[in-house]
Design an enzyme around this catalytic site. Structure first.
Site, short mmCIF file in Angstrom:
data_model
loop_
_atom_site.label_atom_id
_atom_site.label_comp_id
_atom_site.label_asym_id
_atom_site.label_seq_id
_atom_site.Cartn_x
_atom_site.Cartn_y
_atom_site.Cartn_z
N PRO A 164 0.76 -1.20 -0.09
CA PRO A 164 0.15 0.04 -0.09
C PRO A 164 0.78 1.48 -0.02
O PRO A 164 0.50 2.21 -0.55
CB PRO A 164 -0.98 -0.22 1.50
CG PRO A 164 -0.97 -1.33 1.47
CD PRO A 164 0.39 -2.21 0.95
N ILE B 199 -1.24 -7.89 -6.34
CA ILE B 199 -0.40 -9.06 -6.69
C ILE B 199 -0.90 -9.86 -7.95
O ILE B 199 -1.77 -10.69 -7.62
CB ILE B 199 -0.07 -9.85 -5.58
CG1 ILE B 199 0.68 -8.92 -4.30
CG2 ILE B 199 1.06 -10.90 -5.81
CD1 ILE B 199 1.82 -8.26 -4.69
N HIS C 24 -11.61 2.46 -36.42
CA HIS C 24 -12.86 1.72 -36.34
C HIS C 24 -14.23 2.49 -36.29
O HIS C 24 -15.20 2.03 -36.49
CB HIS C 24 -12.90 0.70 -35.55
CG HIS C 24 -12.11 -0.63 -35.94
ND1 HIS C 24 -10.72 -0.53 -35.77
CD2 HIS C 24 -12.56 -1.98 -36.15
CE1 HIS C 24 -10.18 -1.61 -36.20
NE2 HIS C 24 -11.25 -2.50 -36.36
N GLU D 125 4.95 -3.28 -13.55
CA GLU D 125 6.56 -3.44 -13.73
C GLU D 125 7.22 -2.26 -13.98
O GLU D 125 8.33 -2.16 -14.69
CB GLU D 125 6.82 -4.47 -14.89
CG GLU D 125 6.21 -5.89 -14.61
CD GLU D 125 6.58 -7.15 -15.21
OE1 GLU D 125 7.75 -7.25 -15.69
OE2 GLU D 125 5.61 -8.03 -15.28
N1 COS Z 1 20.09 -4.66 -11.45
C1 COS Z 1 20.78 -4.70 -10.28
N2 COS Z 1 21.05 -3.90 -9.31
C2 COS Z 1 20.02 -2.75 -9.19
C3 COS Z 1 19.36 -2.46 -10.56
C4 COS Z 1 19.19 -3.52 -11.54
N3 COS Z 1 18.67 -3.31 -12.37
N4 COS Z 1 18.73 -1.19 -10.08
C5 COS Z 1 19.17 -0.81 -8.82
N5 COS Z 1 19.91 -1.74 -8.46
C6 COS Z 1 20.88 -1.81 -7.32
C7 COS Z 1 21.50 -0.40 -7.00
O1 COS Z 1 22.77 -0.65 -7.75
C8 COS Z 1 21.69 -0.14 -5.54
O2 COS Z 1 22.75 -1.03 -5.22
P1 COS Z 1 23.54 -0.43 -3.73
O3 COS Z 1 22.69 -0.03 -2.69
O4 COS Z 1 24.74 -1.69 -3.79
O5 COS Z 1 24.27 0.63 -4.40
C9 COS Z 1 20.16 -0.61 -5.05
O6 COS Z 1 20.00 -1.47 -6.02
C10 COS Z 1 19.35 0.52 -5.08
O7 COS Z 1 19.15 1.24 -6.20
P2 COS Z 1 18.78 2.66 -6.43
O8 COS Z 1 19.35 3.65 -5.67
O9 COS Z 1 18.61 2.92 -7.95
O10 COS Z 1 16.96 2.50 -5.83
P3 COS Z 1 15.99 3.72 -5.89
O11 COS Z 1 15.31 3.40 -4.24
O12 COS Z 1 16.66 5.06 -5.97
O13 COS Z 1 14.93 2.94 -6.57
C11 COS Z 1 13.64 2.70 -8.61
C12 COS Z 1 15.24 2.66 -8.02
C13 COS Z 1 12.72 3.96 -8.49
C14 COS Z 1 14.25 2.57 -10.26
C15 COS Z 1 12.92 1.26 -8.22
O14 COS Z 1 12.64 1.59 -6.75
C16 COS Z 1 12.00 0.84 -9.20
O15 COS Z 1 12.23 0.27 -10.28
N6 COS Z 1 10.64 1.19 -8.91
C17 COS Z 1 9.60 0.68 -9.51
C18 COS Z 1 9.11 -0.51 -9.12
C19 COS Z 1 8.38 -1.23 -9.87
O16 COS Z 1 8.64 -1.51 -11.19
N7 COS Z 1 7.15 -1.94 -9.43
C20 COS Z 1 6.37 -2.93 -10.03
C21 COS Z 1 5.96 -3.72 -9.15
S1 COS Z 1 5.96 -5.45 -9.82
S2 COS Z 1 4.39 -5.63 -11.15
#
Ligand code: COS
Length: 383
Positions: free
Chosen positions: A127, A156, A339, A364
């Site tokens: 949430p 989910i 359409h 995602e």
């Molecule tokens: N692969 C491997 N490691 C990764 C990575 C990737 N693609 N992206 C980030 N990391 C690692 C970073 O290197 C960092 O590692 P360290 O702590 O060792 O430095 C850590 O993860 C944190 O990364 P970051 O600082 O970029 O995290 P943020 O909190 O700024 O968040 C976003 C990044 C916003 C990109 C992330 O939270 C995200 O993708 N949010 C969307 C979530 C999502 O898609 N939800 C859908 C739900 S599932 S249907």
């Protein structure tokens, strides 16, 4: 592993026939009943669709990324609900285990996932933790050799059908960010787990989405993914990189379907004494749709190849998802417009796709999050 060209062609032909002959005639029924018939799911099991990306050693087909996106594209030629039922096993519901699981964990779960006996779900969103996925609050507290999980997961996919949940939980209360998060493999029937009512959604009827509540759910330390605490966020990100490419390929496939339907309709529908295809404004919409679809397809295939070659494709996968999912939104909008009234009523199925594809820009990772990932990478590379 890469299949030889003949085997891949055979697989794609079989899936194409299944999509055209078995699934397309059911689209309207699934949209109305919000249910994929059990015999269709059984056919999918028998075709090995649940195990497409699960390594051969555990009973799957072990498709690489290029092969996976080729299959996802073909599945885009029908309602996305059909793909969703096995989609979590191919993607987010199995990949944490495949990418970072221990050998014992893989042996325990992957064979059942490959046959579709076990359906997997990816429990990250909460949430209060959506786009800010690192702010997970669901707790996993040590209790002897076990952990006790408490909290709620939201929206989910496939949870109502799942046997195995990959749950991201906070193991380190002193860390508020990504570093205190761990991934667990949790039996969906564990005492203390309850499922919310399935959500009623704007589109994608026939996909199953609900909340999952955890109340003192006991999980063994053996079910901590990879046996390591506090690295779960990175696992989640790696899983999503792959998932984002898959959704991009699906978007390309749906765009192809909508363009095909629109060309057919525009060739048959007459106004002002001729088929509307002959009007340049209709041609313009189709030509733009085709061009954008082709651009997205090139992106998806290129990034998939790079991932297969071992490149880090996080930012490229985000670029693909951003472009391909927005592209299919525009293509669906054009399809409705071409359409006309027939695009707005249910009979032609166009309005259903218009609603279905809206989700691709949200789940995602939203379009805004993809841009954040791309911009962060730019700063790292060039800043
Ligand atoms: N692969 C491997 N490691 C990764 C990575 C990737 N693609 N992206 C980030 N990391 C690692 C970073 O290197 C960092 O590692 P360290 O702590 O060792 O430095 C850590 O993860 C944190 O990364 P970051 O600082 O970029 O995290 P943020 O909190 O700024 O968040 C976003 C990044 C916003 C990109 C992330 O939270 C995200 O993708 N949010 C969307 C979530 C999502 O898609 N939800 C859908 C739900 S599932 S249907």
């Amino acid at each position: 592993m890469a299949l030889d060209a003949d085997t891949l062609k055979q697989l794609l032909d079989t899936i194409d026939k299944f999509v055209e002959n078995r699934l397309r005639p059911l689209e309207s029924q699934v949209g109305a009943e919000d249910l994929i018939p059990d015999d269709v799911i059984q056919d999918m099991r028998e075709m090995g669709l649940f195990g497409l990306t699960i390594p051969e050693a555990y009973g799957g087909l072990g498709l690489n990324m290029s092969e996976e996106v080729a299959v996802a594209r073909v599945f885009g030629h029908t309602s996305p609900a059909f793909r969703s039922i096995f989609g979590t096993n191919v993607g987010i519901g199995s990949q944490a285990l495949i990418i970072d699981g221990t050998e014992a964990q893989k042996q325990q779960y992957l064979p059942g996932m490959a046959t579709g006996e076990i359906i997997g779900s990816f429990c990250l969103t909460e949430p209060e933790a959506g786009s800010d996925a690192a702010s997970v609050r669901l707790t996993a507290k040590k209790a002897g050799d076990d952990y006790l999980l408490n909290g709620t997961k939201r929206y989910i996919t496939n949870a109502p059908k799942a046997q195995l949940l990959t749950v991201f939980a906070r193991t380190n209360a002193n860390e508020t960010g990504s570093r205190g998060v761990s991934a667990f493999l949790v039996d969906a029937k564990s005492p203390g787990i309850s499922m919310g009512q399935p959500y009623r959604k704007m589109g994608q009827q026939g996909t199953y989405v609900c909340d999952v509540m955890f109340d003192d759910v006991r999980v063994s330390a053996a079910d901590l993914v990879g046996g390591k605490e506090d690295v779960g966020f990175r696992t989640a990100m790696k899983v999503l990189d792959k998932g984002r490419l898959h959704i991009s390929a699906l978007s390309v496939g749906i765009a192809e379907r909508l363009i095909r339907d629109s060309v057919k309709y525009a060739s048959e529908r007459k106004q002002f004494g001729k088929p509307i295809f002959e009007f340049q404004m209709i041609q313009s919409m189709l030509a733009r749709s085709q061009t954008e679809m082709y651009a997205a397809r090139c992106m998806v295939e290129d990034v998939a190849r790079r991932r297969d070659a071992g490149e880090n494709v996080a930012a490229l996968a985000a670029a693909c998802k951003l472009f391909a999912t927005e592209m299919v939104g525009r293509v669906a909008d054009n399809a409705v417009q071409i359409h006309g009234g027939a695009g707005y009523v249910e009979d032609y199925g166009i309005e259903r796709f218009y609603r279905d594809v809206r989700l691709f820009r949200i789940y995602e990772g939203t379009s805004e999050i993809q841009q954040t990932v791309i911009a962060k990478d730019l700063l790292k590379q060039l800043g």
